[in-house]
Design an enzyme around this catalytic site. Sequence first.
Site: not given
Length: 156
Positions: A28, A23-25
Amino acid sequence: MSKITSAPHADFSWRIRVYYEDTDTGGVVFYANYLKFFERARTEWLRAAGVGQRTLEQTDGVMFVVKSTAVDYHAPAKLDDELELTVVVERLGRVAVDFIQQAWRLGEGEPVLLATGRISVVCVNAVSFRPQAIPKQVLHNIKPSAGHGASVSAAA
């Protein structure tokens, strides 16, 4: 975002869990990671068909490389989601295989389509990287089922 209420029949499906590293920050799944997920599903599809990629390289001197990809994103996957990745052989040629792959979120309710990918792979000589015919035994093992009738499923 589209919600499709049933996954299409696939030649193969593979389940994975979304980890923090995917995931990103914002929590997601990073868009490029769907290509990794699709790669894992194709690898497991080959393994289920009795084709080990390392063995293929060592015994036949060939390997599969990605020629092209295109991905459409429909909805986000998030941390801890359980995904089902599908593999459908769209076209099987003498040297190349074209796939349609999808990522579906599972859970409560109906599956939700997250991403659809069109991936083309080419069989190449492991030394020269020039296109080479897919070995006959491999072609036999990976031949798609008529109308995608016989599905192989596995879970991670």
